[in-house]
Design an enzyme around this catalytic site. Sequence first.
Site, short mmCIF file in Angstrom:
data_model
loop_
_atom_site.label_atom_id
_atom_site.label_comp_id
_atom_site.label_asym_id
_atom_site.label_seq_id
_atom_site.Cartn_x
_atom_site.Cartn_y
_atom_site.Cartn_z
N TYR A 141 1.00 -1.48 0.03
CA TYR A 141 0.07 -0.07 0.00
C TYR A 141 0.61 1.37 -0.02
O TYR A 141 0.48 2.34 -0.36
CB TYR A 141 -0.95 0.06 1.27
CG TYR A 141 -2.20 -0.64 1.12
CD1 TYR A 141 -2.25 -2.13 0.64
CD2 TYR A 141 -3.55 0.00 0.96
CE1 TYR A 141 -3.49 -2.65 0.76
CE2 TYR A 141 -4.76 -0.71 0.99
CZ TYR A 141 -4.76 -1.90 0.67
OH TYR A 141 -5.96 -2.89 0.58
N LYS A 189 3.53 -15.69 2.34
CA LYS A 189 3.71 -16.35 1.03
C LYS A 189 5.03 -16.51 1.04
O LYS A 189 5.89 -16.20 -0.07
CB LYS A 189 3.13 -15.75 -0.10
CG LYS A 189 3.27 -16.05 -1.45
CD LYS A 189 2.20 -17.21 -1.49
CE LYS A 189 2.26 -18.01 -2.78
NZ LYS A 189 1.48 -19.38 -3.00
N ASP A 221 -2.66 -18.77 0.70
CA ASP A 221 -3.56 -19.46 -0.67
C ASP A 221 -4.32 -20.44 0.18
O ASP A 221 -5.36 -20.77 0.36
CB ASP A 221 -2.94 -19.99 -1.62
CG ASP A 221 -1.40 -20.51 -1.61
OD1 ASP A 221 -0.85 -20.42 -0.24
OD2 ASP A 221 -1.02 -20.97 -2.35
N ASP A 245 -6.34 -7.22 4.02
CA ASP A 245 -7.53 -6.62 3.23
C ASP A 245 -8.36 -7.66 2.71
O ASP A 245 -9.57 -7.68 2.86
CB ASP A 245 -6.90 -5.54 2.04
CG ASP A 245 -8.16 -4.83 1.59
OD1 ASP A 245 -9.01 -4.32 2.04
OD2 ASP A 245 -7.99 -4.93 0.23
N ASP A 249 -12.24 -9.50 3.87
CA ASP A 249 -13.50 -9.55 3.24
C ASP A 249 -14.10 -10.99 3.17
O ASP A 249 -15.14 -11.22 3.32
CB ASP A 249 -13.46 -8.95 1.68
CG ASP A 249 -13.64 -7.28 1.75
OD1 ASP A 249 -13.22 -6.57 2.72
OD2 ASP A 249 -14.04 -7.07 0.77
C1 IPM Z 1 -10.54 -1.26 3.55
C2 IPM Z 1 -10.77 -0.75 2.19
C3 IPM Z 1 -9.56 0.30 2.10
C4 IPM Z 1 -8.31 -0.52 2.05
C5 IPM Z 1 -9.77 1.19 0.78
C6 IPM Z 1 -11.02 1.88 0.71
C7 IPM Z 1 -8.47 1.93 0.78
O1 IPM Z 1 -10.68 -1.65 1.28
O2 IPM Z 1 -10.41 -0.77 4.68
O3 IPM Z 1 -10.56 -2.91 3.60
O4 IPM Z 1 -7.79 -1.31 0.99
O5 IPM Z 1 -7.46 -0.71 3.05
MN MN Z 2 -10.89 -3.75 2.19
#
Ligand code: IPM
Ligand code: MN
Length: 366
Positions: A141, A189, A221, A245, A249
């Site tokens: 990042y 990884k 993975d 990140d 999700d």
């Molecule tokens: C998160 C989001 C952010 C990230 C974006 C919006 C920059 O996806 O907080 O998970 O990638 O950190």
């Molecule tokens: Mn995210």
Amino acid sequence: MSLKIALMPGDGIGPEVTDEAVRILTNVAEHAGRSFTFSTHAIGGAAIDTAGRGLPERTLEAALNADAVLLGAVGHPKFDGQKTAERPEAALLALRQALGGFANLRPAVCYPPLARRTAFQPERVKGASVLIVRELLGGLYFGEPRGFEASGNTAFNTLIYSRHEIERVAKVGFERARERRKKVASIDKANVLETSRLWRAVVSDVAKGYPDVELEHVYVDTAAMRLATAPASFDVMLCDNLFGDILSDQAASIAGSLGLLPSATVGGKVDLYEPVHGSAPDIAGKGLANPIGAIASAAMLLRFSARMDKEAGDIDHAIEDALAAGARTRDLAGPGERVLSTREMGQAIEEALNEVRDRKHCYHGV
Ligand code: IPM
Ligand code: MN
């Protein structure tokens, strides 16, 4: 003394869900006899539109002067063509960097009333409770150099980690594990990346200071597969910025909806709380968003920035009770189930919170 909370509702569904988090915080302040002061500041696309930049100086100053920052979401497709540095997301990354919080805590739990609504067979997800500890200020990042070559046909980013960066977030991971089931899965990884080999070595060193915590190293993975097949086998997942990140999700599938997940970013000058979900521009302003991620983030704020553990626990209970009573926003509703608006879900949780408190009163009275 009043707790100064800087609100940054941001874009899309950010303002709607933040309103509901404020409803709950206001309720808590009244009942606990505490004073919270809220101030609201522009960030992201909303700030680009009104102030010409995603993170206006005044917003940053307010964040640095607050006791805690509660953020909604940033991002809008109308900025998709813009350079990386001019997108709303860049404002959030700059805010994270300025506040200095390097450890992003993202819990994902299976709420029993929703077990059938998850992507899992209910018995697989039963009892699953994962805490992703995501390194937030390093890795791909922020690594330099980054950019496009003049031709526009080649682009590059830098994946870089120092021992110091890994060590400090690993310590947070082990500390949190001590409060939980005492297991850390460190995600990397290392079969391909040098940064991951360093990550593995440093995490193993840090582990020596926590002999009561079990450590395993898992390739990212493999971790993705295991999260999809045996989520209850994980406790703390210690991840770099990008892996964290992505896996957070994925971990949302344990809960059943991305709209349910909260986060806290700790370790810096001021702690930052934000739901894991994005700005969801397609449903913005329609009252369809799930405010639980924002409300649970407010609970984390109470726990970490106000030392109000009891109140934070009450909110977590209230969320579960409201779900158990059938409260569903659109993302959670099954066929034929009544769909609540964002505000109605906030109200249902507030009512459940009042009841949680009343119940406790009764117990004490007996
Ligand atoms: C998160 C989001 C952010 C990230 C974006 C919006 C920059 O996806 O907080 O998970 O990638 O950190
Ligand atoms: Mn995210």
